[in-house]
Design a protein around this motif. Structure first.
Motif, PDB file in Angstrom:
ATOM      1  N   SER A 498      46.832  33.063  49.197  1.00 14.50           N
ATOM      2  CA  SER A 498      48.132  32.224  48.645  1.00 14.50           C
ATOM      3  C   SER A 498      48.965  30.960  47.914  1.00 14.50           C
ATOM      4  CB  SER A 498      49.644  32.423  50.275  1.00 14.50           C
ATOM      5  OG  SER A 498      50.738  31.857  49.725  1.00 14.50           O
ATOM      6  N   GLY A 499      49.648  31.480  46.937  1.00  9.93           N
ATOM      7  CA  GLY A 499      49.744  30.835  45.807  1.00  9.93           C
ATOM      8  C   GLY A 499      48.869  31.382  44.679  1.00  9.93           C
ATOM      9  N   TRP A 500      47.818  32.457  44.780  1.00  3.53           N
ATOM     10  CA  TRP A 500      46.934  32.659  43.902  1.00  3.53           C
ATOM     11  C   TRP A 500      47.371  33.621  43.773  1.00  3.53           C
ATOM     12  CZ3 TRP A 500      44.817  28.555  41.128  1.00  3.53           C
ATOM     13  CH2 TRP A 500      44.854  27.475  41.636  1.00  3.53           C
ATOM     14  N   GLU A 501      48.620  34.905  44.155  1.00  5.92           N
ATOM     15  CA  GLU A 501      48.501  35.743  43.327  1.00  5.92           C
ATOM     16  C   GLU A 501      48.601  36.138  41.831  1.00  5.92           C
ATOM     17  OE1 GLU A 501      50.234  35.295  47.973  1.00  5.92           O
ATOM     18  OE2 GLU A 501      50.093  34.218  45.476  1.00  5.92           O
ATOM     19  N   TYR A 502      48.257  37.463  41.888  1.00 11.35           N
ATOM     20  CA  TYR A 502      48.164  38.205  40.523  1.00 11.35           C
ATOM     21  C   TYR A 502      49.882  39.165  40.323  1.00 11.35           C
ATOM     22  CZ  TYR A 502      43.671  36.919  38.968  1.00 11.35           C
ATOM     23  OH  TYR A 502      42.372  36.417  39.047  1.00 11.35           O
ATOM     24  N   LEU A 503      50.011  38.915  39.312  1.00  9.57           N
ATOM     25  CA  LEU A 503      51.347  40.298  38.843  1.00  9.57           C
ATOM     26  C   LEU A 503      51.463  41.008  37.781  1.00  9.57           C
ATOM     27  CD1 LEU A 503      54.861  37.502  39.167  1.00  9.57           C
ATOM     28  CD2 LEU A 503      53.492  38.744  40.525  1.00  9.57           C
ATOM     29  N   TRP A 504      51.117  42.016  38.183  1.00  7.90           N
ATOM     30  CA  TRP A 504      51.335  42.882  37.759  1.00  7.90           C
ATOM     31  C   TRP A 504      52.522  44.423  36.563  1.00  7.90           C
ATOM     32  CZ3 TRP A 504      46.061  43.867  36.424  1.00  7.90           C
ATOM     33  CH2 TRP A 504      45.216  43.147  37.524  1.00  7.90           C
ATOM     34  N   PHE A 505      52.478  44.309  35.334  1.00  6.57           N
ATOM     35  CA  PHE A 505      53.636  44.975  34.683  1.00  6.57           C
ATOM     36  C   PHE A 505      52.664  45.998  34.472  1.00  6.57           C
ATOM     37  CE2 PHE A 505      55.098  40.628  34.153  1.00  6.57           C
ATOM     38  CZ  PHE A 505      57.018  40.964  33.847  1.00  6.57           C
ATOM     39  N   ALA A 506      52.977  47.508  34.934  1.00  9.79           N
ATOM     40  CA  ALA A 506      52.552  48.890  33.926  1.00  9.79           C
ATOM     41  C   ALA A 506      52.221  48.733  33.437  1.00  9.79           C
ATOM     42  CB  ALA A 506      54.063  50.104  34.341  1.00  9.79           C
ATOM     43  N   SER A 507      53.326  48.032  31.695  1.00  8.31           N
ATOM     44  CA  SER A 507      52.154  48.196  30.916  1.00  8.31           C
ATOM     45  C   SER A 507      51.287  47.577  30.117  1.00  8.31           C
ATOM     46  CB  SER A 507      53.530  47.910  30.177  1.00  8.31           C
ATOM     47  OG  SER A 507      53.987  46.559  30.123  1.00  8.31           O
ATOM     48  N   ASP A 508      50.776  46.231  30.922  1.00  9.27           N
ATOM     49  CA  ASP A 508      50.044  45.031  30.775  1.00  9.27           C
ATOM     50  C   ASP A 508      48.695  45.723  31.251  1.00  9.27           C
ATOM     51  OD1 ASP A 508      51.881  44.262  29.117  1.00  9.27           O
ATOM     52  OD2 ASP A 508      52.319  42.560  31.007  1.00  9.27           O
ATOM     53  N   ARG A 509      47.158  45.290  30.680  1.00 10.56           N
ATOM     54  CA  ARG A 509      46.469  45.471  31.029  1.00 10.56           C
ATOM     55  C   ARG A 509      45.641  44.094  31.908  1.00 10.56           C
ATOM     56  NH1 ARG A 509      42.524  48.127  26.082  1.00 10.56           N
ATOM     57  NH2 ARG A 509      44.017  50.321  26.246  1.00 10.56           N
ATOM     58  N   THR A 510      46.748  42.918  31.450  1.00 10.50           N
ATOM     59  CA  THR A 510      45.789  41.593  32.177  1.00 10.50           C
ATOM     60  C   THR A 510      46.925  41.034  32.332  1.00 10.50           C
ATOM     61  OG1 THR A 510      46.660  40.331  30.381  1.00 10.50           O
ATOM     62  CG2 THR A 510      44.342  41.364  30.440  1.00 10.50           C
ATOM     63  N   PRO A 511      46.816  40.668  34.229  1.00  9.49           N
ATOM     64  CA  PRO A 511      48.027  39.947  34.750  1.00  9.49           C
ATOM     65  C   PRO A 511      49.063  38.589  34.662  1.00  9.49           C
ATOM     66  CG  PRO A 511      45.744  39.242  35.946  1.00  9.49           C
ATOM     67  CD  PRO A 511      45.471  40.503  34.929  1.00  9.49           C
ATOM     68  N   LEU A 512      49.562  38.740  35.469  1.00  6.02           N
ATOM     69  CA  LEU A 512      50.273  37.137  34.661  1.00  6.02           C
ATOM     70  C   LEU A 512      49.945  36.132  35.919  1.00  6.02           C
ATOM     71  CD1 LEU A 512      52.835  35.554  33.489  1.00  6.02           C
ATOM     72  CD2 LEU A 512      54.719  36.790  34.941  1.00  6.02           C
ATOM     73  N   ILE A 513      49.565  35.359  35.920  1.00  7.06           N
ATOM     74  CA  ILE A 513      49.571  34.503  36.644  1.00  7.06           C
ATOM     75  C   ILE A 513      50.654  33.170  36.402  1.00  7.06           C
ATOM     76  CG2 ILE A 513      47.240  32.784  37.879  1.00  7.06           C
ATOM     77  CD1 ILE A 513      45.191  34.386  36.117  1.00  7.06           C
ATOM     78  N   PRO A 514      51.303  33.607  38.012  1.00  2.00           N
ATOM     79  CA  PRO A 514      52.764  32.761  37.440  1.00  2.00           C
ATOM     80  C   PRO A 514      51.901  31.106  38.142  1.00  2.00           C
ATOM     81  CG  PRO A 514      53.143  34.376  39.003  1.00  2.00           C
ATOM     82  CD  PRO A 514      51.431  33.907  38.403  1.00  2.00           C
ATOM     83  N   ASP A 515      53.309  29.687  37.419  1.00  2.16           N
ATOM     84  CA  ASP A 515      53.314  28.604  38.702  1.00  2.16           C
ATOM     85  C   ASP A 515      53.581  28.937  39.907  1.00  2.16           C
ATOM     86  OD1 ASP A 515      53.302  25.846  39.505  1.00  2.16           O
ATOM     87  OD2 ASP A 515      55.095  25.536  38.299  1.00  2.16           O
ATOM     88  N   ALA A 516      52.156  28.131  41.019  1.00  2.00           N
ATOM     89  CA  ALA A 516      52.688  28.472  42.732  1.00  2.00           C
ATOM     90  C   ALA A 516      53.792  28.175  42.656  1.00  2.00           C
ATOM     91  CB  ALA A 516      51.660  27.913  42.688  1.00  2.00           C
TER      92      ALA A 516
END
Length: 608
Positions: A498-516
């Motif tokens: 937990s805290g190391w999740e990836y966020l995926w937009f439909a149009s992006d090939r790579t995920p967004l890794i946000p500040d936990a």
């Protein structure tokens, strides 16, 4: 602990005495506590350090906290004990005993006895209390005996005295047993004692104050100090107990409009004791007046049996009696004798004031939570760099056990927080077992089709999954021609922590890794976790139900009567599996077509 916004809650919390109730995500009561200062006491549970293991375990399960404001700490204690005995929360230990409250009892006698009593009030006479502890009652009796010299012996001892006892010698009794005081003078002392116990003996307080000043002027400082302490203690114990008065069952209702929010508050008194406090926040689309809104709510509440404590003897609400007449008439036909009082004097007036105070506290807590929830949605827009803040987030998750009892869940988060009234579960059928993509697509398609017809689409659609799940749902949005909804996936990272999740937009090939620690990201985590919890709950209930069913109960076209005939004919399910098809036709009520269906189902064959 779930996404409970404790900081916003604590900011709005009152410093008055009262009772707090801690609930988990299933609204099960975890703990009941009292406090002289609610803000300080509740805040102590959320310190960064210094908590024991039990408190840490309790805090981790808290989903929300309800508050009831009381007039004093003594009232808070009595209400706390009442709630513990009624609900028996798992984290309460010390007050789980079934001891009743201590009282002062004044007997019916020519020379009444003033004594300590605990338990059921079987004896005739007057009872004063309850008091917060037995020590307070005994100390009260001790002081009353010093002041009024009332007897403290039981009738059996009193009736057989021929000379004064030691209590008379130490000036704790006026010896009515041997006639050293007249019935008239003793009755005068009884009346004074009753006035004091009712909280009406201000003359006695003034008398003690005068005596204290005289002792101080005469340099009798020890006597003055004793009188000072006695006066202070008498003030403490004469505090009127609003939590218990009389023996009526009453419901107290108020409606409070404050800061553009309407709250209906209910205080429940059973046997004169405050047992429950509830806050309701109804809508008012018709623009009814306060009296009309409260009256309509009361009619629905009592006529539809929403009262968990039954219909009260007295309904206390400051509304016109003409408005409650139809409700009382209907309840009377059902056997209820409920009466309506406006509560303009006495205890009823104080209870209305208490209900109003609790309503204001509830509104303040609600507004604080709404402001915090709206702020979190702004943080989500900031994190995802959205042009507009989403007004509503809907999150989907799938739960099953090796393809069995597949369920999808949809949870909703708005500017008011988690909106459980809009939660939905979807039982997935007609999809290959274990195919999460197809199950997710089926649930989302059904849900969005309905919302599209209602013109009520969410601002952000959150999927518990990665790029594959998001891609599948993107196709659903394109097929339905939905372009106004932001699609986002949230998946576990490589560490699965937990805290190391990836966020995926439909149009992006790579995920967004946000500040936990980003507040917007923490909200997305919370909504995802809630969707997971809600899906698992539905899946487990369905799985348990399915496993508890006999295979006979799943046979097509077979109800209880035919099931009984099958068992009488074959004796067991095993014998049914070994029987030929035409044997089923011999069972009463089983046709040739139905026999074929039963035979095919028992042998796992496809029906023609």
């Amino acid at each position: 602990m779930s996404g409970f916004d404790i900081q916003s809650f604590l900011k709005s919390l009152t410093r008055r005495p009262g009772v707090y109730r801690m609930y988990d995500s299933e609204s099960a009561l975890l703990y009941v506590g009292k406090a002289r200062n609610l803000k300080n006491r509740v805040s102590s549970y959320f310190r960064a350090r210094g908590l024991n293991a039990k408190t840490v375990a309790l805090v981790s399960r808290i989903d929300h906290i309800d508050i009831t404001v009381t007039a004093s700490e003594a009232e808070a204690l009595i209400l706390e004990q009442t709630l513990i005995k009624q609900h028996r929360p798992p984290y309460n230990i010390l007050l789980k005993d079934d001891k009743s409250y201590p009282y002062v009892h004044l007997s019916q006698h020519e020379f009444p006895l003033l004594a300590y009593r605990r338990g059921k009030r079987r004896k005739d006479g007057r009872y004063f209390g309850p008091y917060p502890s037995s020590a307070a009652v005994r100390e009260t009796l001790n002081h009353l005996q010093r002041l009024f010299r009332l007897r403290n012996c039981e009738d059996s001892y009193f009736n057989h005295r021929s000379r004064p006892c030691l209590q008379y010698e130490i000036q704790r009794c006026s010896a009515p047993c041997v006639g050293l005081i007249s019935a008239e003078d003793y009755h005068r002392d009884i009346v004074r004692s009753e006035k004091f116990l009712e909280g009406k003996s201000t003359e006695l307080i003034r008398e003690l104050q005068t005596a204290m000043e005289e002792a101080s002027a005469n340099l009798e400082f020890e006597t003055a100090a004793e009188l000072r302490d006695r006066t202070e203690f008498l003030r403490q114990i004469q505090e009127q107990q609003r939590v218990e008065s009389g023996s009526h069952n009453s419901d107290v209702w108020v409606i409070v409009n404050w800061q553009a929010t309407t709250c209906l508050q209910r205080l429940t008194f059973r046997q004169g004791r405050l047992t429950n406090s509830q806050s309701f926040f109804p809508g008012n689309p018709a623009g009814d007046s306060d009296e009309e809104l409260l009256t309509g709510f009361l009619e629905q509440f009592y006529l539809n049996d929403h009262s968990g404590e039954g219909t009260p003897d007295v309904l206390i609400a400051d509304i016109d009696t003409d408005l409650t007449a139809p409700l009382l008439a209907v309840l009377q036909e059902r056997g209820s004798r409920m009466k309506h009082q406006r509560g303009q004097r006495g205890d009823s007036r104080q209870w209305l004031a208490m209900a109003t105070e609790n309503a204001r506290t509830a509104i303040q807590s609600r507004l604080s939570g709404m402001q915090a929830a709206a702020g979190k949605l702004d943080k989500v827009a900031e994190l995802l760099k959205l042009k507009e803040t989403p007004k509503r987030i809907e999150c989907f998750d799938i739960s099953h056990s090796q393809g069995e009892a597949t369920y999808a869940s949809c949870v909703v988060y708005t500017a008011d927080g988690l909106d459980k009234s809009r939660y939905r579960r979807f039982s997935i059928r007609g999809v290959t077992a274990g195919d999460d993509y197809a199950a997710l697509e089926d649930a989302v398609r059904r849900h969005l089709t309905r919302l599209l017809e209602q013109n009520d689409l969410p601002g952000l659609l959150l999927i518990d999954g990665g790029k594959g799940q998001v891609g599948r749902i993107r196709q659903v949005l394109e097929e339905l021609q939905i372009t106004s909804v932001v699609l986002l996936g949230i998946s576990k990272g490589t560490t699965r922590k937990s805290g190391w999740e990836y966020l995926w937009f439909a149009s992006d090939r790579t995920p967004l890794i946000p500040d936990a620690h980003h507040e917007g990201f923490r909200l997305l985590q919370h909504v995802r976790d809630e969707a997971h919890r809600f899906a698992i709950t539905g899946h487990r209930k369905q799985r348990a139900k399915k496993r508890s069913e006999s295979e006979l109960e799943t046979l097509p076209g077979v109800g209880p009567k035919r099931r009984r005939e099958l068992l009488l004919h074959f004796g067991s399910l095993r014998n049914m599996r070994g029987a030929p098809r035409d044997e089923f036709e011999k069972v009463p009520g089983i046709s040739t077509a139905l026999a074929a269906k039963i035979f095919a189902t028992l042998h796992g064959e496809e029906q023609e």
